[in-house]
Enzyme design. Structure first.
Site, PDB file in Angstrom:
ATOM      1  CG  ASP A   1      39.260  40.492  33.563  1.00 58.83           C
ATOM      2  OD1 ASP A   1      39.153  40.705  34.788  1.00 58.83           O
ATOM      3  OD2 ASP A   1      40.362  40.439  32.990  1.00 58.83           O
TER       4      ASP A   1
ATOM      5  CG  HIS B   1      38.134  43.855  38.461  1.00 63.29           C
ATOM      6  ND1 HIS B   1      38.312  42.895  39.430  1.00 63.29           N
ATOM      7  CD2 HIS B   1      38.604  43.310  37.310  1.00 63.29           C
ATOM      8  CE1 HIS B   1      38.876  41.822  38.895  1.00 63.29           C
ATOM      9  NE2 HIS B   1      39.055  42.044  37.607  1.00 63.29           N
TER      10      HIS B   1
END
Length: 290
Positions: free
Chosen positions: A244, A29
């Site tokens: 992640d 992200h």
């Protein structure tokens, strides 16, 4: 200036595992910078910035050539921060958007042109709720026409409940973070068995990311590795890996990304399995331009 605490490790260690050429991080992200890409006011998480430059530096250090940036809930349905990161490394970086189930075909096409290839739906208590199964299945029919897929992030207790519907999807379905299983419950637990049953459907893929989330131990999160290894061994052509980064909603101490990378040889112990997990599967599934 955003003074909220960062969620990622400030100085990750250099892993000993050497990534194969073309390795892909299929799950990460970007947050902000909030001064340019404001956070959604309804987001429970209002973190410190984790901009594309920090992500790129990590990728360059650990040997990542390709990437799939997953839109974070901190930005809601405004995918601009992810689109900005994708554009900076166009062709090698693609994305997964957050969009409502009734998104128009024109919006799907607009996001496709920006490099997005899927829509993610969250079914976790700490995140905004996802669509109903009927809505997902109707959307999947439209996504199939755009060569997009569904990405599902759900609590492990929901796997069995949602499996019947997801098995009917008209487009591929990617399950995030090994279904968020709890490694402390052991291999013969119903949520993991439900995930294995769901994976028997040939259009379902799973990300063997999130060992640190599945684990109830400190690093190197050894109790979670057998679950990822089982998925890689059983479904070698339908597994994907991701960092992640920047690890939102994790514990107080951010995981060391170098430690997570060094789990890969335990998850995929042969060169053939590593090549499939890190290079061939994502290249085939996401159809990178470069």
């Amino acid at each position: 200036m955003n003074t909220a605490p960062i969620t990622y490790h400030p100085a990750p260690s250099k892993p000993t595992f050497v990534m194969p050429k073309g390795a892909c991080d299929t799950h990460c992200h970007v947050f902000g910078p909030a001064s340019r890409f404001p956070y959604a006011p309804q987001s429970k998480l209002q973190p410190g910035d984790a901009p594309k430059e920090k992500l790129f530096a990590l990728h360059d250090m650990i040997g990542i050539d390709r990437c799939v940036v997953v839109q974070s809930g901190v930005h809601g349905f405004d995918n601009s921060a992810a689109a900005d990161a994708i554009a900076a490394r166009a062709g090698r970086y693609l994305g997964v958007a957050l969009l409502p189930a009734d998104v128009s075909d024109d919006e799907i096409r607009r996001h496709h042109d920006q490099g997005f290839r899927a829509i993610r739906f969250n079914y976790m208590a700490h995140l905004a709720g996802g669509a109903s199964m009927d809505e997902l299945l109707r959307l999947s029919e439209r996504l199939a026409r755009h060569d997009w897929h569904l990405q599902i992030h759900m609590d492990n207790e929901l796997i069995a409940e949602k499996a019947e519907g997801l098995a009917k999807a008209s487009t591929p379905v990617v399950i995030d973070h090994m279904g968020r299983i709890d490694a402390s419950l052991g291999m013969d637990q119903e949520p993991f068995n439900a995930l294995l049953r769901l994976m028997e459907n040939k259009h379902v893929l799973v990300k063997v990311s999130g060992c640190e989330r599945a684990s109830r131990q400190d690093e190197p999160y050894a109790d979670a590795v057998p679950f990822a290894r089982k998925l890689v061994d059983t479904f070698p052509a339908r597994v994907l890996w991701g960092t992640d980064w920047p690890h939102p909603n994790f514990r107080a101490d951010a995981p060391d990304d170098g430690v997570l990378v060094d789990l890969i040889p335990q998850i995929a112990p042969t060169g053939e399995l590593q090549q499939a997990l890190l290079v061939d599967n994502p290249m085939r599934f996401y159809s990178f331009d470069i």
